[in-house]
Every structure is written in structure tokens, then in C-alpha cells.
Enzyme design. Structure first.
Site, mmCIF file in Angstrom:
data_model
loop_
_atom_site.group_PDB
_atom_site.id
_atom_site.type_symbol
_atom_site.label_atom_id
_atom_site.label_comp_id
_atom_site.label_asym_id
_atom_site.label_seq_id
_atom_site.Cartn_x
_atom_site.Cartn_y
_atom_site.Cartn_z
ATOM 1 N N GLU A 7 0.824 -1.200 0.000
ATOM 2 C CA GLU A 7 0.000 0.000 0.000
ATOM 3 C C GLU A 7 0.859 1.251 0.000
ATOM 4 O OE1 GLU A 7 -3.903 1.958 2.155
ATOM 5 O OE2 GLU A 7 -2.755 0.433 3.239
ATOM 6 N N GLU A 63 -12.122 1.576 3.432
ATOM 7 C CA GLU A 63 -11.233 2.063 4.481
ATOM 8 C C GLU A 63 -11.398 3.577 4.643
ATOM 9 O OE1 GLU A 63 -6.812 0.881 5.972
ATOM 10 O OE2 GLU A 63 -6.925 1.984 4.099
#
Length: 315
Positions: free
Chosen positions: A190, A289
């Protein structure tokens, strides 16, 4: 089940909004789209809520929250903190997701690279911490039926040239992939926007590293919120990095809340990924998220409505 349904009815009544009628937000804006209704909403993509996202509607128990997500038509779930949960709860959540037909999305590899043990430094003790996290992640994944786990390489090691740092990260990730690949697991890297000290910041940089690791166990997590902040030009970047993307995450900008609350045209992005995935015989989980732009049960209903609106593209 009866107690849970009674709880949901009571919680919704106290806000003046019901799932069968209009939410508080919709009541204030009659021109808005159709209300959220009881039963299965039919989403085209696998959107993955997280623990706490629907706590006002479902209560604090993780199993009840999973049931509520399934009731609303969500077909995936992610839990960054899964590795920190009791193994018995991990197994219980995994079994419940299997029963409900919910796919397990990412959890974060514990100490899998951060500011304190950055993989860019190439230090043995830092790499050992990362590899230990990968080994323990295999056990966690078995208990909760997971395939994907998030890895962040950590901060820059600014006393080293950038090429050396990149090589250090690649070497560490290759060793992690050797642990995960035999179990059929995938670490997704990420790139983040939280601080300029972070080594991994863009989708093309992540693509380059995944290419160098050269393992099916190492792919890119394309977080649309972070990439909007760091590079913009979202759809072209998705296309350029497509072959190495293994997972998506969502959050509108500014605010990092649900789609429709910021500047990102999620309906267009979702349609683009849906069409491209169908053409290339691929599928993705889209981790939710982000936070909520409104509080309480009304905020949870507004979040569901935002996903229904953004998912309403033509196919």
C-alpha cells in the site's frame, strides 16, 4: 436471531429512520435517490466494510456486525486488526463469513514494515521482524479464510541512495513472498499519503517493485484516496498499473469518508474497473477504508445509500 432483529428495530426507531423507509438524510432531501430497503441490496462489486462501520445499527459484537453487513448485501469484509484478535475469535469470524458468503479482504501484517523497522534500511533485525510477521500471518489467514494482507515498507532511510533503498525493499519482499506463496496468499503493498517520510507513495513505484519481486504473492493495493492525494489521474494510473493491482481501497477526498462526499467520481471509477475486470476475467475486493460523514444510525444509512448511488452504473 430474534433478539438481534429486535435490537435493530429499536436502534433504528430511536433515530427516526428505518431501513424500510427513508433515512434522516433522505427525509430532509425528498429529491434524493430511492431509500435503502430491508433485505439484500444488489451491489455489482465486492465492497468490504470493516468492524465499527455499522456499530449503531448492529451493536458491538463482530459476529452481529458481519450479519448486518450480509443483510445489507455486502459480499466482502476487511479487518486491519485481525492479527491482533484472539485466535478463537478469528476462527469464529472466519466460519461466520463462510456461512454468510462474505469474502475476507485484507488484514495488516503485524509490524510488517513501519517507521521503526523500515525495509528500506536493509537491516537484518528489521527484515527478521517483517518475516516473522509473514509467518504469523499465514496462521491468521488460515483461521479467517483470508487471501490478502497489507504490507507497508515503512519510511525512507535517508542516509542511503534511493536505488539502494528500493533494492533493500525488493529483497525483503522476495523473502516474504517465499513464505506466503506456498500457502496461496498475497501481500498487497500500500502506497500512502499520510506523511512525506513514507517510502512507498505512488502506484507506478509500487508497480515497479511488484515487477521486480516477480511473485504472485506480491501485488499492489491501489488505495484510491491516497492516490488521489499523491498523484491524481486515477483511471489512467489504474490502467497503467493494472497487471500488478491485487486489491482496491476506497475513501473520498477531502475528508476520507464515503463516496459522494468529496471530489472523486467513484461511479465512473467503479464502472471502469468493473468493465476492465470483466474483460480481463479478474475480480477485486474494494475495501471501505474510510469514515462516515455523519454520525449515528443516520450516518450508517447515508453510507449505504452512497454506495448504492455509486454502484448504480450501467453494465
Amino acid at each position: 436471531m430474534t433478539q438481534r432483529r429486535d435490537f435493530l428495530k429499536t436502534a433504528l426507531a430511536t433515530t427516526g429512520a428505518t431501513l424500510a423507509g427513508v433515512s434522516a438524510v433522505q427525509a430532509a432531501n425528498p429529491a434524493s435517490a430511492a431509500p435503502v430497503t430491508v433485505g439484500k441490496n444488489k451491489f455489482k462489486l465486492d465492497y468490504a466494510p470493516h468492524i465499527g462501520m455499522f456499530e449503531n445499527s448492529a451493536g458491538k459484537d463482530p459476529i452481529d456486525q458481519l450479519k448486518f453487513m450480509a443483510d445489507q448485501g455486502f459480499t466482502a469484509f476487511e479487518d486491519n486488526g485481525m492479527m491482533g484478535r484472539d485466535p478463537a475469535l478469528q476462527e469464529k469470524m472466519g466460519a461466520e463469513m463462510a456461512r454468510l458468503g462474505i469474502k475476507m479482504g485484507v488484514f495488516v501484517v503485524d509490524k510488517g514494515g513501519n517507521g521503526q523497522n523500515t525495509l528500506a534500511a536493509g537491516k537484518k533485525d528489521y527484515i527478521d521482524i517483517f518475516l516473522n510477521g509473514c509467518k504469523r500471518a499465514v496462521d491468521t489467514a488460515k483461521r479467517c479464510n483470508a487471501k490478502f494482507m497489507t504490507v507497508v515498507p515503512g519510511d525512507f532511510e535517508r542516509n542511503l541512495p534511493i536505488g539502494i533503498q528500493t533494492g533493500n525493499v525488493i529483497d525483503a519482499l522476495r523473502r516474504g513472498a517465499d513464505i506466503l506463496a506456498p500457502a496461496g496468499l498475497v501481500m498487497v503493498l500500500e502506497a500512502l499519503s499520510d506523511t512525506p517520510n513514507l517510502f512507498l507513495r505512488t502506484s507506478d513505484q509500487t508497480y515497479e517493485i511488484c515487477r521486480a519481486v516477480n511473485s504472485p504473492a506480491c501485488k499492489s493495493l491501489f488505495d484510491i484516496y491516497h492516490m488521489q492525494k499523491n498523484e491524481g489521474h486515477i483511471i489512467p494510473h489504474i490502467d497503467w498499473a493494472w497487471d500488478e493491482i491485487g486489491y482496491f481501497q476506497i475513501g473520498d477526498n477531502p475528508g476520507r469518508n464515503e463516496p459522494t462526499t468529496g471530489e472523486i467520481n467513484y461511479k465512473n471509477i467503479f464502472k471502469h474497473v468493473y468493465d476492465k475486470a470483466k474483460a480481463t476475467n479478474r475480480s477485486f475486493i474494494f475495501g471501505m477504508e474510510h469514515g462516515k460523514s455523519q454520525t449515528g444510525t443516520a450516518g450508517e444509512m447515508a453510507l449505504i445509500k452512497a454506495y448504492l448511488d455509486s454502484d448504480s452504473f450501467a453494465v
